[in-house]
Design an enzyme around this catalytic site. Structure first.
Site, PDB file in Angstrom:
ATOM      1  CE  LYS A 206       2.708  14.012  15.877  1.00  0.00           C
ATOM      2  NZ  LYS A 206       1.811  12.907  16.622  1.00  0.00           N
ATOM      3  CD  GLU A 212       7.277   4.689   3.886  1.00  0.00           C
ATOM      4  OE1 GLU A 212       8.151   4.715   4.951  1.00  0.00           O
ATOM      5  OE2 GLU A 212       6.392   3.942   4.069  1.00  0.00           O
ATOM      6  N   GLY A 266      -0.849  12.703  13.461  1.00  0.00           N
ATOM      7  CA  GLY A 266      -0.268  12.844  11.565  1.00  0.00           C
ATOM      8  C   GLY A 266      -1.123  13.089  10.619  1.00  0.00           C
ATOM      9  NE  ARG A 267      -6.208   8.316  12.351  1.00  0.00           N
ATOM     10  CZ  ARG A 267      -4.877   7.515  13.407  1.00  0.00           C
ATOM     11  NH1 ARG A 267      -3.596   8.161  12.921  1.00  0.00           N
ATOM     12  NH2 ARG A 267      -4.783   7.174  14.663  1.00  0.00           N
ATOM     13  CD  GLU A 352      -2.454   6.099  10.637  1.00  0.00           C
ATOM     14  OE1 GLU A 352      -1.593   5.456   9.124  1.00  0.00           O
ATOM     15  OE2 GLU A 352      -2.184   7.324  10.321  1.00  0.00           O
ATOM     16  CG  HIS A 383     -18.624   6.697 -16.621  1.00  0.00           C
ATOM     17  ND1 HIS A 383     -19.715   5.842 -18.206  1.00  0.00           N
ATOM     18  CD2 HIS A 383     -19.406   7.831 -16.385  1.00  0.00           C
ATOM     19  CE1 HIS A 383     -20.382   7.693 -18.473  1.00  0.00           C
ATOM     20  NE2 HIS A 383     -20.136   7.719 -17.545  1.00  0.00           N
ATOM     21  CE  LYS A 511       5.439   3.562  10.428  1.00  0.00           C
ATOM     22  NZ  LYS A 511       5.499   4.251  11.146  1.00  0.00           N
TER      23      LYS A 511
HETATM   24  O1  F6P Z   1       1.713   4.644   8.995  1.00  0.00           O
HETATM   25  C1  F6P Z   1       1.916   5.196   9.880  1.00  0.00           C
HETATM   26  C2  F6P Z   1       2.139   6.873  10.205  1.00  0.00           C
HETATM   27  O2  F6P Z   1       2.711   6.913  11.328  1.00  0.00           O
HETATM   28  C3  F6P Z   1       1.159   7.611   9.915  1.00  0.00           C
HETATM   29  O3  F6P Z   1       0.133   7.798  11.713  1.00  0.00           O
HETATM   30  C4  F6P Z   1       2.122   9.477   9.291  1.00  0.00           C
HETATM   31  O4  F6P Z   1       1.139   9.550   9.565  1.00  0.00           O
HETATM   32  C5  F6P Z   1       2.588   8.817   8.817  1.00  0.00           C
HETATM   33  O5  F6P Z   1       3.077   8.056   9.152  1.00  0.00           O
HETATM   34  C6  F6P Z   1       3.846   9.531   8.468  1.00  0.00           C
HETATM   35  O6  F6P Z   1       4.262   9.901   9.849  1.00  0.00           O
HETATM   36  P1  F6P Z   1       5.111  11.089   9.861  1.00  0.00           P
HETATM   37  O7  F6P Z   1       4.704  12.691   9.625  1.00  0.00           O
HETATM   38  O8  F6P Z   1       6.394  11.004  11.191  1.00  0.00           O
HETATM   39  O9  F6P Z   1       6.662  10.630   8.543  1.00  0.00           O
END
Ligand code: F6P
Length: 548
Positions: A206, A212, A266-267, A352, A383, A511
């Site tokens: 987003k 990452e 995002g979620r 979240e 199990h 972060k």
């Molecule tokens: O970990 C926090 C967060 O902002 C989430 O809400 C989001 O889904 C994720 O990081 C990834 O963010 P992006 O889509 O901006 O890479």
């Protein structure tokens, strides 16, 4: 006013708990043959059974009163009307617009957002079809066989969960993969068996700034450039983001870039272009079915009276256990191997969204919020952790999910699966009394002394609550319904707790610290002075281990 009414409704629930607390769920069934008939709801072929809960009709009336005291109906109307319910980020939360098939406009700041949504979806479907038919190919002219989604959080969990859930609907010859972790092993292990010449990367972010995703995307880009040449990058990358400017800097071709709006959290973004990898894998028609399933639940949530509203009841039952009984965890156990990632997906959606201690207005919450959400598919969980669910000291309410029939799987296996699912929900509810254990041990011929020693270990207190979601089969439409049900359940709880379900400031601190520590970890000469003694000690120890 709202506060006072909510606290009064909670106090009434508390008093009610004391009143009914000595009755077990099994008692309720024994004294009421119509209990199941009354305490289940249907939405198409989906049945929500909430009869195995520590509730009576009076409990439900109290819970609905609590919802009214919290102005749930008004808050729900605001959500759908595009009010800026995400107060700290000054945005509406309109993921429902992405699955809006009503023909009605959805207004944001005086503008209907539907034409924009349709235009992006048309472009996305066209691209998905081109990949599926081989009209779009890799730099060497070979068809794409593998799609690697690079994203994290909402840009990974949704598409990864759904691609697995809908694997029977994935086009033969296409495989979807998901790389999320900054741990280089994730990218390396995923790419090891793949041929880069037939691999398409979808960078999903987003913000297009997430550490990452940017690290994984840069490494994937470097691998493509090294293996196939710099010019190949344009052929092998697509991107999904709200930050089209940042995507352009990465070198992804404009026709391969799919946007969405910042009012999609995002979620909550699986319904948007973030679903690109899924749309390529299952194709536009099934992706549309998925959206329609979500839309059906939106209509239900927006229109059904509170007492007949599945997400409302799911949310209120959660509040009943969290705030009145004090239970701190909630398990989601799909009896469906293909829903293996569903609990992880729900962890982000729920924790979240509602894992917060501050109210919308900035004050501290005065009651417990999001429980720990966890789970694994049955029968595997049986199990592993079911021992604790049945005989542990903590009570964990459970959601069971099961399809009536399998897709592409052996019917006899599925019968066993269903039998196990029903058995577990009954075992949790009914338990096994000392008397039943004594009778069983006597029938097995144990001596009285041996039976007396063993019996306490074999007693199940029972009276442990669970819901059951049963549906015909796990197809795209059904998955859309399931996801939207949980989204709205989370919203309902956020209204009772008076928190903003749509921001996530709690992920920021870690972060920031990681960004501050990254150069110190990367440079063995960098000073650790000023760091916390534990952090500094651990960095020194790592330097020692790596021979620095
Ligand atoms: O970990 C926090 C967060 O902002 C989430 O809400 C989001 O889904 C994720 O990081 C990834 O963010 P992006 O889509 O901006 O890479």
């Amino acid at each position: 006013m709202v506060d006072r009414d909510v606290m009064a409704a909670l106090a009434a629930l508390e008093a009610h708990r004391v009143e009914i607390g000595h009755h077990t769920i099994a008692d309720f069934f024994a004294s009421d043959p119509g209990r199941f008939d009354r305490l289940h709801l249907r939405l198409g072929d989906l049945l929500f059974d909430y009869s195995k809960h520590r509730i009576t009709d009076a409990t439900l009336a109290h819970l609905i009163a609590l919802a009214r005291a919290a102005n749930l109906e008004e808050r729900r109307a605001e959500l759908f009307a595009g009010v800026k319910v995400n107060l700290t980020e000054h945005r509406p939360a309109l993921h429902m617009a992405l699955r809006n098939f009503s023909g009605r406009a959805v207004m944001v700041e005086g503008q209907d957002v539907m034409p924009g949504i349709f235009a992006v979806r048309e472009k996305l479907y066209a691209f998905a079809n081109e990949v599926r038919t081989g009209a779009v190919r890799g730099a060497t002219g070979k068809r794409f066989t593998d799609i690697v989604n690079i994203g994290i959080g909402g840009s990974d969990l949704g598409p990864a969960m759904a691609a697995r859930a809908l694997s029977p609907f994935v086009q033969k010859g296409l495989r979807a993969h998901f790389v999320s972790n900054v741990d280089g092993a994730d990218l390396s292990d995923t790419l090891a068996p793949l041929d880069l010449a037939t691999t398409l990367f979808v960078v999903a972010s987003k913000t297009f700034t997430t550490q990452e995703t940017m690290a994984n995307a840069a490494s994937a880009r470097a691998r493509v450039a090294a293996a196939l040449g710099e010019d190949a990058v344009g052929h092998h990358f697509a991107a999904v983001s709200t930050r089209l400017d940042l995507v352009a800097n990465f070198g992804i071709r404009e026709e391969r870039v799919f946007g969405f709006s910042d009012w999609v959290g995002g979620r909550y973004s699986l319904w948007s272009s973030i679903g690109l990898t899924l749309a390529i894998a299952i194709g536009p028609e099934y992706f549309d079915d998925f959206l329609r399933g979500g839309h059906e639940v939106d209509d239900h949530f927006a229109e059904a009276p509170l007492q007949e509203n599945i997400p409302v009841l799911m949310g209120l039952l959660g509040v009943w256990y969290r705030n009145v009984w004090g239970y701190g965890a909630h398990a989601v156990i799909p009896y469906d191997q293909r829903l293996a990632r569903f609990p992880a997906y729900l962890q982000q959606l729920d924790m979240e969204s509602n894992g917060k201690s501050v109210r919308r207005g900035g004050g501290q919450v005065s009651m417990a919020t999001a429980p720990v959400i966890w789970g694994e598919p049955g029968t595997n969980g049986q199990h592993a952790f079911f021992q604790m669910l049945h005989q542990g000291t903590d009570i964990v309410p459970v959601d069971f999910l099961v399809a009536a029939e399998p897709i592409d799987a052996d019917a006899s296996h599925h019968q066993l699966l269903v039998a196990n699912c029903l058995a577990q929900s009954e075992a949790l509810m009914h338990g096994r009394s000392r008397h039943e254990v004594d009778v069983q041990l006597a029938a097995q011929g144990l001596s009285q002394a041996a039976a007396a020693r063993l019996a306490p270990h074999k007693v199940f207190a029972g009276n442990r609550p669970s819901s059951m979601l049963m549906y015909r089969r796990l197809d795209p439409h059904m998955l859309g319904r399931l996801v939207a049900l949980y989204e709205h359940k989370v919203f309902v709880q956020s209204v009772i707790w008076d928190i903003n379900a749509f921001d996530q400031w709690g992920v920021e601190l870690g972060k920031e610290l990681a960004n501050r520590l990254a150069p110190i970890v990367a440079d063995d000469e960098a000073s650790t002075q000023g760091l916390n003694a534990s952090t500094a000690g651990l960095i020194d120890y790592r330097r020692m281990l790596t021979g620095a």
